[in-house]
Design a protein around this motif. Structure first.
Motif, PDB file in Angstrom:
ATOM      1  N   SER A 360       0.834  -1.200   0.000  1.00  0.00           N
ATOM      2  CA  SER A 360       0.000   0.000   0.000  1.00  0.00           C
ATOM      3  C   SER A 360       0.875   1.259   0.000  1.00  0.00           C
ATOM      4  O   SER A 360       0.618   2.213  -0.748  1.00  0.00           O
ATOM      5  CB  SER A 360      -0.918  -0.032   1.228  1.00  0.00           C
ATOM      6  N   HIS A 370      -5.878   3.240  -4.492  1.00  0.00           N
ATOM      7  CA  HIS A 370      -6.113   1.815  -4.237  1.00  0.00           C
ATOM      8  C   HIS A 370      -6.765   1.634  -2.878  1.00  0.00           C
ATOM      9  O   HIS A 370      -6.777   2.548  -2.053  1.00  0.00           O
ATOM     10  CB  HIS A 370      -4.787   1.039  -4.264  1.00  0.00           C
ATOM     11  N   PHE A 381      -5.610  -6.185  -3.029  1.00  0.00           N
ATOM     12  CA  PHE A 381      -5.710  -4.763  -3.361  1.00  0.00           C
ATOM     13  C   PHE A 381      -6.715  -4.583  -4.460  1.00  0.00           C
ATOM     14  O   PHE A 381      -6.825  -5.411  -5.353  1.00  0.00           O
ATOM     15  CB  PHE A 381      -4.356  -4.240  -3.852  1.00  0.00           C
ATOM     16  N   SER A 382      -7.447  -3.488  -4.405  1.00  0.00           N
ATOM     17  CA  SER A 382      -8.206  -3.128  -5.603  1.00  0.00           C
ATOM     18  C   SER A 382      -7.864  -1.690  -5.943  1.00  0.00           C
ATOM     19  O   SER A 382      -7.609  -0.866  -5.053  1.00  0.00           O
ATOM     20  CB  SER A 382      -9.703  -3.350  -5.431  1.00  0.00           C
ATOM     21  N   PHE A 383      -7.861  -1.427  -7.227  1.00  0.00           N
ATOM     22  CA  PHE A 383      -7.509  -0.089  -7.694  1.00  0.00           C
ATOM     23  C   PHE A 383      -8.775   0.758  -7.738  1.00  0.00           C
ATOM     24  O   PHE A 383      -9.278   1.128  -8.787  1.00  0.00           O
ATOM     25  CB  PHE A 383      -6.795  -0.178  -9.044  1.00  0.00           C
ATOM     26  N   GLN A 397     -13.276  -1.070 -10.523  1.00  0.00           N
ATOM     27  CA  GLN A 397     -11.920  -0.580 -10.277  1.00  0.00           C
ATOM     28  C   GLN A 397     -11.106  -0.418 -11.572  1.00  0.00           C
ATOM     29  O   GLN A 397     -11.495  -0.896 -12.638  1.00  0.00           O
ATOM     30  CB  GLN A 397     -11.169  -1.530  -9.348  1.00  0.00           C
ATOM     31  N   TYR A 402      -3.421  -3.675 -12.891  1.00  0.00           N
ATOM     32  CA  TYR A 402      -2.860  -4.896 -12.298  1.00  0.00           C
ATOM     33  C   TYR A 402      -1.868  -5.630 -13.203  1.00  0.00           C
ATOM     34  O   TYR A 402      -0.800  -6.052 -12.714  1.00  0.00           O
ATOM     35  CB  TYR A 402      -3.972  -5.847 -11.828  1.00  0.00           C
TER      36      TYR A 402
END
Ligand SMILES: Cc1ncc(COP(=O)(O)O)c(C=O)c1O
Ligand SMILES: NCC(=O)CCC(=O)O
Length: 456
Positions: A360, A370, A381-383, A397, A402
């Motif tokens: 992060s 994110h 993680f998600s954007f 996202q 990715y």
């Protein structure tokens, strides 16, 4: 770097060459779509060995592994005690198609582990070979027990690939952006009601609209197949209350979370108060897979004896399996669970928190929006610009960030899940050297994510 040669591999053959050869004989070159690099592009690594926190590919390249066989390798790969247990069991015979003492030992181990105070939801347990079989059997059992036909599942949750459970499923279907699967009859699809995760009003409404027709609600204990999304505090408990009031069953799918996020799975974390909102409820049925087999094909469903005894031979709901409770798989499961003590979970919690925090931080330094989501030691993680709560949020996202992130990590020797919708898996074998290699790879990967351009 190590060079591995076995009778079936040749160190001069590249991953590209193996992929070409595999595609000629195996659809897509893979035996499970999640391995195909479908959303990240490039050539899947053909692995020839795995040890501790590392995997080695056909070209002799070693990677720090954050896939862990999609969860099972909680102790790291090829733990010597587990390997010995498997070798000893194999030497006694690979499969008997008969009851074995080991099956009862594993059943007792699971029953005693999955208990908190005087709460012990697993009164009886039946062993199968895959998580898919476990959930498929659990829903059949729920239908047989209640005499009802409908099923409720949540969008983005993955429960394996049986017909009733593929609608709006996560995992490979999320990766490939598939709403479901071809080959499922309209009649079957119509019996599954798909609701948004964390939406109790939607659950109440579904019961209002389908009075006395819903056999079960099936839920991932904590969602981890659309990225990780922990339930809102109290969500699982409320599901338990609603299903009980409505005469339906609550099936909690711990195939992924069971024995991974803690000794008694996600339910154990809720029931003990380690995560908020969940004291004082019990699932009716629970499904297990992955860690319970220590890397061998083993899964299970368990729950209230009164319900479990509806299974044949005692009851009218049929379920069977030539390899169910396979002695070699059972030996791996027992050895793994015996080794997975508090120190194992403490180490995984520690390294997972560290890797999540540092990833992060690396993304933030590059200005990449994110969200890091965790459920115990499982994280992803998600954007996204805010914290997602359901499948729609996750799907919205900037997923195009990715693939470059993934490939930069891979080039630097770190094997991440090849999809933004999958959890990252740490193991107790991730020592400081392995973690150090992950941390070194992060700045370059974060730069690659920052530089990614949205497709037009
Ligand atoms: C929550 C959950 N349930 C069920 C399954 C299906 O298990 P299997 O792949 O062993 O069939 C998986 C993973 O694949 C899973 O993550
Ligand atoms: N989290 C998704 C899985 O574990 C699926 C593994 C597979 O289907 O190969």
């Amino acid at each position: 770097m190590t060079t591995s040669e076995t009778s079936t591999t040749n160190a001069s053959t590249t991953n590209d060459q193996y992929f070409v050869r595999a595609k000629a004989s195996i659809p897509g070159g893979v035996n499970s779509p999640v391995r195909a690099y479908g959303s990240v592009g490039g050539t899947p690594r053909f692995l020839v060995s795995a040890n501790g926190p590392y995997v080695t590919d056909a070209e002799g390249r070693e990677y720090v592994d954050l896939v862990a066989s999609w969860g099972p390798a909680i102790l790291g790969h090829a733990h010597p005690t587990v390997v010995s247990a498997v070798q000893e069991a194999a030497a006694r015979g690979l499969s008997f198609g008969a009851s074995t003492p080991g099956e009862t030992e594993l059943a007792e181990l699971v029953r005693s582990r999955v208990s908190v105070g005087d709460q012990a939801p697993i009164e009886k347990i039946r062993m199968v070979s895959t998580g898919t079989e476990a959930t498929m059997t659990a829903i059949r059992l729920a239908r047989g027990y209640t005499g009802r036909d409908l099923l409720v599942k949540f969008a983005g949750h993955y429960h394996g690939h049986s017909d009733s459970l593929l609608a709006e499923a996560g995992s490979g279907l999320a990766t490939l952006a598939l709403p479901g699967s071809a080959g499922i009859t309209a009649e079957t699809a119509a019996q599954t009601i798909v609701l948004p995760y964390n939406d109790l009003d939607a659950v109440r409404k579904a019961f209002d609209e389908n009075s006395e027709r819903i056999a079960a609600v099936i839920v991932e204990a904590a969602a981890a197949n659309m990225g990780v999304l922990a339930p809102d505090p109290g969500f699982n408990k409320a599901l338990s209350e609603i299903t009980t009031q409505q005469g339906a069953l609550l099936i909690v799918d711990e195939v992924l979370t069971g024995f991974r996020v803690g000794p008694a799975g996600w339910w154990g974390l809720e029931a003990s108060g380690a995560v908020p909102g969940g004291i004082g409820w019990k699932p009716d049925l629970v499904t297990f897979g992955k860690v319970i087999g220590g890397g061998m094909p083993l899964a299970a469903l368990g729950g209230r004896a009164e319900i479990m005894d509806y299974l044949a031979p005692l009851g009218p709901v049929y379920q069977a399996g030539t390899l169910s409770g396979n002695p070699v798989a059972v030996a791996a499961g027992i050895a793994t669970l015996q080794l997975a003590d508090a120190s194992v979970y403490a180490r995984i919690d520690e390294v997972a928190a560290l890797v999540a925090r540092e990833t992060s931080a690396a993304l933030s330094r590059e200005g990449v929006a994110h969200s890091v989501q965790n459920a115990g030691s499982l994280f992803s993680f998600s954007f996204t610009h805010g914290a997602p709560r359901d499948y729609d949020d996750v799907r919205a996202q900037e997923a195009f960030r990715y693939p470059p992130f993934f490939h930069a990590m891979l080039d630097a020797g770190v094997n991440l899940p090849p999809s933004v919708f999958e959890a990252w898996f740490l193991t107790a074998a991730h020592d400081d050297r392995a973690v150090g290699r992950i941390l070194e790879a992060l700045p370059g990967a974060a730069r690659a994510a920052a530089a990614a351009v949205a497709p037009v």
